[in-house]
Design a protein around this motif. Structure first.
Motif, PDB file in Angstrom:
ATOM      1  N   ASP A 134      -0.497  46.803   4.946  1.00 29.08           N
ATOM      2  CA  ASP A 134      -1.292  46.007   4.334  1.00 29.08           C
ATOM      3  C   ASP A 134      -2.147  46.357   3.435  1.00 29.08           C
TER       4      ASP A 134
ATOM      5  N   HIS B  79       0.124  51.977   8.550  1.00 29.72           N
ATOM      6  CA  HIS B  79      -1.145  53.051   8.634  1.00 29.72           C
ATOM      7  C   HIS B  79      -1.170  52.495  10.292  1.00 29.72           C
TER       8      HIS B  79
ATOM      9  N   ASN C 253       5.224  41.946  13.691  1.00 23.89           N
ATOM     10  CA  ASN C 253       4.439  41.230  12.895  1.00 23.89           C
ATOM     11  C   ASN C 253       4.494  41.291  11.473  1.00 23.89           C
TER      12      ASN C 253
ATOM     13  N   ASP D 204      -1.227  46.416  14.755  1.00 24.39           N
ATOM     14  CA  ASP D 204       0.093  45.094  14.293  1.00 24.39           C
ATOM     15  C   ASP D 204       0.890  45.928  13.620  1.00 24.39           C
ATOM     16  N   HIS D 205       0.442  47.132  13.447  1.00 28.88           N
ATOM     17  CA  HIS D 205       2.087  48.140  12.296  1.00 28.88           C
ATOM     18  C   HIS D 205       1.989  49.934  13.140  1.00 28.88           C
TER      19      HIS D 205
ATOM     20  N   HIS E   1       3.876  39.703   7.970  1.00 31.79           N
ATOM     21  CA  HIS E   1       2.791  39.624   7.572  1.00 31.79           C
ATOM     22  C   HIS E   1       2.720  38.009   8.371  1.00 31.79           C
TER      23      HIS E   1
ATOM     24  N   TRP F 272      -0.544  38.214   2.532  1.00 32.09           N
ATOM     25  CA  TRP F 272      -1.912  37.948   1.428  1.00 32.09           C
ATOM     26  C   TRP F 272      -2.834  39.420   0.964  1.00 32.09           C
TER      27      TRP F 272
HETATM   28 ZN   LIG Z   1      -1.538  43.712   9.784  1.00 25.78          ZN
END
Ligand SMILES: [Zn+2]
Ligand SMILES: [Zn+2]
Length: 346
Positions: free
Chosen positions: A254, A169, A123, A173-174, A301, A281
């Motif tokens: 992130d 982290h 992602n 999604d990572h 992302h 973002w």
């Molecule tokens: Zn993320």
């Protein structure tokens, strides 16, 4: 009387097919592309055509600094499909993403003679390949354990072609422990943030302190500089990878924290960053871009599926608009989607 018969026939003509449609699960006209009363089948058929056309269009107009209008239209069309939750779990979507990841798997065999080849994956995943090393950052299969977006044969095939894995982290999604273990099983190092996957495997190495850390990979001719970022309270490694003589990339995970901006403002004084991969973002995109001072940008992302409502899936068109607002910085950026790559040379 005649009129009454006519009315009855018209009535039956409308009602009977409608009843048939409700009680028949298979659309008898599917082969001739007639979808009357089969609303879900219509949407599915439309999505299949759109995903296929988008895939073809993106191959015709590959990633470049000046985005071509057909490519922009393809990405905006992809935004529309990926913001329609009806498409989330469909075979059409799985085919689309796996077809594109299969191309990455094949292309990873192609050598890089000079500079860096940067692959974008789901992602916020990236793979960066130089002549001497192939490094993965935040590589995940996506989806659920029961039904991952990317098939095991493909994602583990991709992992098998990489020499090291860096994790920003712990968010799912990572970070994916099974992927990390697959690296460790091949004797490849995994560098994770402090506290993540401690004592799992000697090759899986979380930082002992969340501070700026240099880690040398002599066999790969690279140095990893971990910068201590945050996503709110979550420790977020910003991975700055220096491929000696070829280029330096930075992936921000992130990153979302105003306190960190105080030192991020000065990253460019210490590191000569070629390519910055920020989360699209990130808070205060402008200050991050100026602070890192890269020669070019590849955002990550976009279009995270699953956890978030569609307003936080982050569309490609939003990245385009955000970058338009920062055009005065004159920093070239390349907008990429899953399964694409870009060759960077200094
Ligand atoms: Zn993320
Ligand atoms: Zn996160």
């Amino acid at each position: 009387m005649k009129k009454q018969i006519l009315t009855t026939l018209v009535f039956l003509g409308i009602i009977i097919p409608a009843i048939t449609a409700q009680t028949t699960s298979e659309n008898p006209y599917a082969d001739s592309y007639i979808y009357w009363d089969y609303l879900a089948a219509y949407k599915s058929g439309q999505a299949t055509v759109a995903f296929n056309n988008i895939d073809a269009m993106l191959q015709t107009y590959p990633p470049q600094k000046e985005i071509a209008m057909p490519r922009e239209l393809a990405l905006v069309s992809l935004d529309q499909l990926l913001h329609d939750t009806d498409n989330d779990q469909t075979e059409t979507f799985y085919t689309f993403i796996n077809t594109r990841m299969m191309r990455v798997l094949k292309d990873l065999d192609r050598p890089v003679e000079k500079g860096l080849r940067i692959y974008k994956l789901y992602n916020d995943g990236f793979i960066i390949k130089s002549k001497k090393a192939t490094v993965a950052i935040d590589l995940i299969p996506g989806g659920s354990n029961a039904k991952p977006f990317i098939k095991d044969s493909i994602i583990y095939g991709i992992a098998g072609k990489c020499d090291a894995l860096f994790i920003s982290h712990w968010h799912a999604d990572h970070a994916n422990l099974n992927i990390a273990k697959s690296f460790a099983a091949r004797g490849k190092r995994v560098i994770a943030p402090k506290g993540l996957w401690e004592n799992v495997d000697p090759m899986i190495q979380p930082l002992t302190e969340h501070i700026e850390t240099d880690i040398k990979f002599d066999d790969l001719d690279l140095t990893l500089h971990v910068l201590p970022g945050h996503q709110g309270d979550v420790l977020n490694n910003i991975n700055v990878v220096e491929f000696h003589g070829e280029g330096t990339v930075a992936q921000t995970g992130d990153q979302w924290g105003t306190d960190d901006l105080k030192w991020i403002d000065h990253v460019n004084e210490k590191y000569d960053i070629d390519v910055l991969m920020p989360n699209c973002w990130i808070n205060n995109m402008k200050r991050h871009l100026v602070g890192f001072g890269p020669k070019m940008i590849i955002t990550g992302h976009e279009n995270e599926l699953g956890e978030h409502s569609i307003d936080h899936r982050e569309a490609y068109w939003m990245t385009i608009k955000k970058m338009e607002l920062l055009s005065d910085l004159n920093m070239p950026y390349v907008l990429m989607t899953w399964g694409e790559w870009y060759d960077y040379q200094r």
